[in-house]
Design a protein around this motif. Structure first.
Motif, PDB file in Angstrom:
ATOM      1  N   PHE A  22     114.304  80.582  72.153  1.00  0.00           N
ATOM      2  CA  PHE A  22     114.816  79.630  71.168  1.00  0.00           C
ATOM      3  C   PHE A  22     113.708  79.211  70.193  1.00  0.00           C
ATOM      4  N   ALA A  23     112.488  79.088  70.688  1.00  0.00           N
ATOM      5  CA  ALA A  23     111.355  78.754  69.810  1.00  0.00           C
ATOM      6  C   ALA A  23     111.129  79.880  68.794  1.00  0.00           C
ATOM      7  N   PHE A  24     111.261  81.126  69.260  1.00  0.00           N
ATOM      8  CA  PHE A  24     111.136  82.284  68.360  1.00  0.00           C
ATOM      9  C   PHE A  24     112.221  82.232  67.285  1.00  0.00           C
ATOM     10  N   LEU A  25     113.471  81.968  67.687  1.00  0.00           N
ATOM     11  CA  LEU A  25     114.568  81.891  66.724  1.00  0.00           C
ATOM     12  C   LEU A  25     114.334  80.761  65.723  1.00  0.00           C
ATOM     13  N   HIS A  26     113.851  79.636  66.242  1.00  0.00           N
ATOM     14  CA  HIS A  26     113.611  78.485  65.364  1.00  0.00           C
ATOM     15  C   HIS A  26     112.555  78.823  64.311  1.00  0.00           C
ATOM     16  N   SER A  27     111.528  79.559  64.721  1.00  0.00           N
ATOM     17  CA  SER A  27     110.478  79.930  63.771  1.00  0.00           C
ATOM     18  C   SER A  27     111.029  80.892  62.706  1.00  0.00           C
ATOM     19  N   ASP A 119     134.664  83.980  57.938  1.00  0.00           N
ATOM     20  CA  ASP A 119     133.363  83.825  58.595  1.00  0.00           C
ATOM     21  C   ASP A 119     132.268  84.316  57.645  1.00  0.00           C
ATOM     22  N   THR A 120     131.017  84.226  58.091  1.00  0.00           N
ATOM     23  CA  THR A 120     129.886  84.564  57.216  1.00  0.00           C
ATOM     24  C   THR A 120     129.908  86.029  56.783  1.00  0.00           C
ATOM     25  N   VAL A 121     130.256  86.923  57.703  1.00  0.00           N
ATOM     26  CA  VAL A 121     130.304  88.351  57.360  1.00  0.00           C
ATOM     27  C   VAL A 121     131.316  88.582  56.239  1.00  0.00           C
ATOM     28  N   GLU A 122     132.481  87.999  56.371  1.00  0.00           N
ATOM     29  CA  GLU A 122     133.505  88.154  55.331  1.00  0.00           C
ATOM     30  C   GLU A 122     133.114  87.429  54.050  1.00  0.00           C
ATOM     31  N   ASN A 123     132.491  86.240  54.173  1.00  0.00           N
ATOM     32  CA  ASN A 123     131.999  85.532  52.976  1.00  0.00           C
ATOM     33  C   ASN A 123     131.222  86.489  52.091  1.00  0.00           C
ATOM     34  N   ILE A 124     130.297  87.194  52.703  1.00  0.00           N
ATOM     35  CA  ILE A 124     129.386  88.048  51.939  1.00  0.00           C
ATOM     36  C   ILE A 124     130.081  89.338  51.511  1.00  0.00           C
ATOM     37  N   TYR A 148     118.749  82.186  57.584  1.00  0.00           N
ATOM     38  CA  TYR A 148     118.163  83.411  58.142  1.00  0.00           C
ATOM     39  C   TYR A 148     119.245  84.423  58.507  1.00  0.00           C
ATOM     40  N   ARG A 149     120.256  83.981  59.240  1.00  0.00           N
ATOM     41  CA  ARG A 149     121.317  84.904  59.657  1.00  0.00           C
ATOM     42  C   ARG A 149     122.136  85.374  58.454  1.00  0.00           C
ATOM     43  N   ALA A 150     122.427  84.460  57.533  1.00  0.00           N
ATOM     44  CA  ALA A 150     123.214  84.832  56.353  1.00  0.00           C
ATOM     45  C   ALA A 150     122.485  85.881  55.517  1.00  0.00           C
ATOM     46  N   LYS A 151     121.178  85.715  55.334  1.00  0.00           N
ATOM     47  CA  LYS A 151     120.397  86.705  54.577  1.00  0.00           C
ATOM     48  C   LYS A 151     120.355  88.046  55.308  1.00  0.00           C
ATOM     49  N   SER A 152     120.287  88.001  56.636  1.00  0.00           N
ATOM     50  CA  SER A 152     120.274  89.232  57.431  1.00  0.00           C
ATOM     51  C   SER A 152     121.596  89.981  57.280  1.00  0.00           C
ATOM     52  N   LYS A 175     123.538  70.096  67.315  1.00  0.00           N
ATOM     53  CA  LYS A 175     124.692  70.981  67.519  1.00  0.00           C
ATOM     54  C   LYS A 175     124.598  72.217  66.628  1.00  0.00           C
ATOM     55  N   SER A 176     124.216  72.012  65.367  1.00  0.00           N
ATOM     56  CA  SER A 176     124.157  73.125  64.414  1.00  0.00           C
ATOM     57  C   SER A 176     123.126  74.160  64.828  1.00  0.00           C
ATOM     58  N   TYR A 177     121.953  73.700  65.230  1.00  0.00           N
ATOM     59  CA  TYR A 177     120.898  74.637  65.613  1.00  0.00           C
ATOM     60  C   TYR A 177     121.243  75.367  66.903  1.00  0.00           C
ATOM     61  N   LEU A 178     121.793  74.659  67.880  1.00  0.00           N
ATOM     62  CA  LEU A 178     122.162  75.310  69.137  1.00  0.00           C
ATOM     63  C   LEU A 178     123.220  76.388  68.894  1.00  0.00           C
ATOM     64  N   ARG A 179     124.223  76.053  68.116  1.00  0.00           N
ATOM     65  CA  ARG A 179     125.263  77.044  67.802  1.00  0.00           C
ATOM     66  C   ARG A 179     124.682  78.222  67.035  1.00  0.00           C
ATOM     67  N   GLU A 180     123.706  77.943  66.151  1.00  0.00           N
ATOM     68  CA  GLU A 180     123.103  79.014  65.365  1.00  0.00           C
ATOM     69  C   GLU A 180     122.247  79.928  66.233  1.00  0.00           C
ATOM     70  N   TYR A 181     121.530  79.366  67.221  1.00  0.00           N
ATOM     71  CA  TYR A 181     120.760  80.206  68.154  1.00  0.00           C
ATOM     72  C   TYR A 181     121.690  81.205  68.838  1.00  0.00           C
ATOM     73  N   LEU A 182     122.849  80.714  69.252  1.00  0.00           N
ATOM     74  CA  LEU A 182     123.819  81.580  69.934  1.00  0.00           C
ATOM     75  C   LEU A 182     124.410  82.605  68.957  1.00  0.00           C
ATOM     76  N   ALA A 183     124.675  82.162  67.720  1.00  0.00           N
ATOM     77  CA  ALA A 183     125.238  83.073  66.712  1.00  0.00           C
ATOM     78  C   ALA A 183     124.234  84.173  66.341  1.00  0.00           C
ATOM     79  N   ILE A 184     122.954  83.810  66.240  1.00  0.00           N
ATOM     80  CA  ILE A 184     121.926  84.814  65.943  1.00  0.00           C
ATOM     81  C   ILE A 184     121.824  85.813  67.095  1.00  0.00           C
TER      82      ILE A 184
END
Length: 195
Positions: A22-27, A119-124, A148-152, A175-184
């Motif tokens: 999670f620290a790696f993802l946060h960075s 979702d984000t994939v369809e957004n883009i 980060y995930r959206a740019k990826s 909540k947002s960061y925890l969900r994003e760690y899981l989404a990444i």
């Protein structure tokens, strides 16, 4: 006693591994938000987020505000407002974004609606089809934790986009960061299995 010690050791190693991961993802997330935003982009894609009835959630409002601030300073930039209509939403997220930009004084002829994505994939993916031919340089607008995930995802679809990081509402940060760690993590797994 030996089994208990072994169990505690395994549990400790697993816990430490999760914390380090999670620290790696946060960075990675922070690396993509602490950037200088390029000027004079041809277009920006504003990613949708929850709408309550017709009112943008605070997260979406921050995206709208960040996009409007950029467009006021960069008069030739157009916006693609992206997001369909979900449960509890009386209008599409794209329409909510457009209305928010209009309130900021952004002209409607600078706004293109992409109102089908879920979702984000369809957004883009759907927004990419709406980019006018002569427009080359683009930016993504989303909350800082999501950039980060959206740019990826954009890169996977052949779009090399920088980002405009909007703030994340303070109350929503954990909540947002925890969900994003899981989404990444899901994104990483899907990417690995596609290869």
């Amino acid at each position: 006693m030996g089994k208990r010690k072994a169990f505690l050791m395994v549990l400790s190693v697993l816990t430490l591994s999760v914390i380090l991961y999670f620290a790696f993802l946060h960075s990675k997330i922070r690396d993509h938000t602490n950037i200088e935003v390029p000027l004079h982009a041809d277009y920006i894609i504003i990613l949708g987020a929850r709408v309550k009835g017709e009112i943008p959630s605070l997260a979406l409002q921050y995206r709208i505000d960040a996009a409007a601030n950029y467009m006021k300073k960069n008069k030739e930039t157009i916006a693609i407002a992206s997001g369909g209509q979900g449960p509890g939403e009386d209008i599409t997220e794209a329409e909510a974004i457009k209305e928010g930009l209009l309130v900021h004084g952004i002209s409607s002829n600078r706004i293109i609606l992409e109102d089908k994505s879920t979702d984000t994939v369809e957004n883009i993916r759907f927004s990419k089809k709406l980019i006018p031919d002569h427009r080359e340089t683009g930016l993504l607008v989303t909350n800082d934790f999501h950039l980060y995930r959206a740019k990826s995802i954009a890169k996977d679809q052949g779009l090399k986009l920088q980002g405009i990081p909007a703030e994340t509402p303070t109350v929503a940060i954990p909540k947002s960061y925890l969900r994003e760690y899981l989404a990444i993590t899901k994104y990483y797994l899907v990417t690995i299995f596609k290869k």
